[in-house]
Write a protein that holds these residues in place. Structure first.
Motif, PDB file in Angstrom:
ATOM      1  N   ALA A 135       0.833  -1.211   0.000  1.00  0.00           N
ATOM      2  CA  ALA A 135       0.000   0.000   0.000  1.00  0.00           C
ATOM      3  C   ALA A 135       0.867   1.261   0.000  1.00  0.00           C
ATOM      4  O   ALA A 135       0.561   2.234  -0.698  1.00  0.00           O
ATOM      5  N   ARG A 138       2.200   1.672  -3.582  1.00  0.00           N
ATOM      6  CA  ARG A 138       1.148   2.149  -4.494  1.00  0.00           C
ATOM      7  C   ARG A 138       0.840   3.624  -4.254  1.00  0.00           C
ATOM      8  O   ARG A 138       0.666   4.399  -5.183  1.00  0.00           O
ATOM      9  N   TYR A 139       0.772   4.001  -2.983  1.00  0.00           N
ATOM     10  CA  TYR A 139       0.504   5.397  -2.658  1.00  0.00           C
ATOM     11  C   TYR A 139       1.616   6.306  -3.187  1.00  0.00           C
ATOM     12  O   TYR A 139       1.348   7.322  -3.841  1.00  0.00           O
ATOM     13  N   GLU A 143       1.071   9.413  -5.885  1.00  0.00           N
ATOM     14  CA  GLU A 143       1.049  10.821  -5.477  1.00  0.00           C
ATOM     15  C   GLU A 143       2.422  11.494  -5.427  1.00  0.00           C
ATOM     16  O   GLU A 143       2.501  12.713  -5.471  1.00  0.00           O
ATOM     17  N   ALA A 152       3.192  12.310   3.146  1.00  0.00           N
ATOM     18  CA  ALA A 152       1.788  12.045   2.819  1.00  0.00           C
ATOM     19  C   ALA A 152       1.029  13.355   2.682  1.00  0.00           C
ATOM     20  O   ALA A 152       1.215  14.267   3.487  1.00  0.00           O
ATOM     21  N   LEU A 157      -4.689  11.831  -1.924  1.00  0.00           N
ATOM     22  CA  LEU A 157      -4.847  10.401  -1.669  1.00  0.00           C
ATOM     23  C   LEU A 157      -4.255   9.975  -0.322  1.00  0.00           C
ATOM     24  O   LEU A 157      -4.666   8.966   0.249  1.00  0.00           O
ATOM     25  N   GLY A 158      -3.337  10.754   0.206  1.00  0.00           N
ATOM     26  CA  GLY A 158      -2.716  10.440   1.494  1.00  0.00           C
ATOM     27  C   GLY A 158      -3.712  10.294   2.627  1.00  0.00           C
ATOM     28  O   GLY A 158      -3.425   9.647   3.631  1.00  0.00           O
ATOM     29  N   ALA A 160      -6.088   8.413   2.724  1.00  0.00           N
ATOM     30  CA  ALA A 160      -6.385   6.984   2.849  1.00  0.00           C
ATOM     31  C   ALA A 160      -5.392   6.261   3.769  1.00  0.00           C
ATOM     32  O   ALA A 160      -5.652   5.140   4.196  1.00  0.00           O
ATOM     33  N   LEU A 161      -4.265   6.900   4.071  1.00  0.00           N
ATOM     34  CA  LEU A 161      -3.264   6.314   4.967  1.00  0.00           C
ATOM     35  C   LEU A 161      -3.573   6.593   6.436  1.00  0.00           C
ATOM     36  O   LEU A 161      -2.948   6.022   7.321  1.00  0.00           O
TER      37      LEU A 161
END
Length: 193
Positions: A135, A138-139, A143, A152, A157-158, A160-161
């Protein structure tokens, strides 16, 4: 005649945030060495750098009102800055998974001509989910947050972490605490509305 407002920063994120105030302003790079001092805490580092950035630009433009800001991620007392590349971002996110960090976001407002100087810190507690190596990879590929303290982007999208964000100044995590910035600008004589 109102004083010129200057953002002492090269950060596009801080420019985007300051744009929200709909004030005319200039941007000038502060040229400040951001190396932590020996034994300096993340809180002290963020405060020192925010003030140093504002003062460096105020020295060049003494009639202006200058905003300086800095953010340091605090992982159990250890400062984490911008990773700069994929490998360092991977290491940062691996260390941060399942952890709660405090992002120390400091802002300073200075006007050399009037002697005005103020600074505040907006601490943001951020809890990261226990994310897998896959993950993280992919992140980072999606980004590329290599210019962000803590690797992040919560505004992208960060998010989602993350498990939780706790702050009294919602823009602080992105890099410029606007509630505190507005308070200091008003104190410096800027009419925001």
């Amino acid at each position: 005649m109102p004083r010129t407002l200057i953002l002492a920063s090269t950060s596009r994120y801080r420019r985007e945030l300051l744009d929200r105030l709909r004030l005319p302003y200039e941007v000038h790079a502060p040229g400040v060495d951001e190396t932590p001092l020996a034994g300096e805490t993340p809180l002290a580092l963020s405060q020192r750098l925010a003030l140093a950035k504002a003062r460096a630009v105020a020295d060049r433009f003494p009639e202006a009102i200058v905003i300086g800001s800095d953010q340091v991620a605090d992982l159990n007392g250890e400062p984490l800055g911008k990773p700069g590349d994929h490998a360092r971002a991977t290491l940062q996110l691996r260390r941060m998974r399942g952890q709660t960090l405090v992002f120390q976001t400091a802002v300073a407002v200075v006007c050399a001509a009037t002697g005005f100087s103020a600074h505040e810190v907006a601490p943001v507690r951020v809890t990261f989910r226990p994310i897998s190596d896959d993950a993280i990879e992919r992140y980072l590929r999606a980004e590329e947050p290599y210019d962000c303290a803590g690797s992040a982007k919560s505004e992208g999208l960060g998010i989602a972490l993350l498990e939780a964000i706790d702050s009294d100044d919602p823009t602080a995590l992105v890099g410029l605490p606007l509630i505190r910035t507005c308070r200091m600008l008003r104190a410096a004589g800027v009419d925001l509305l």
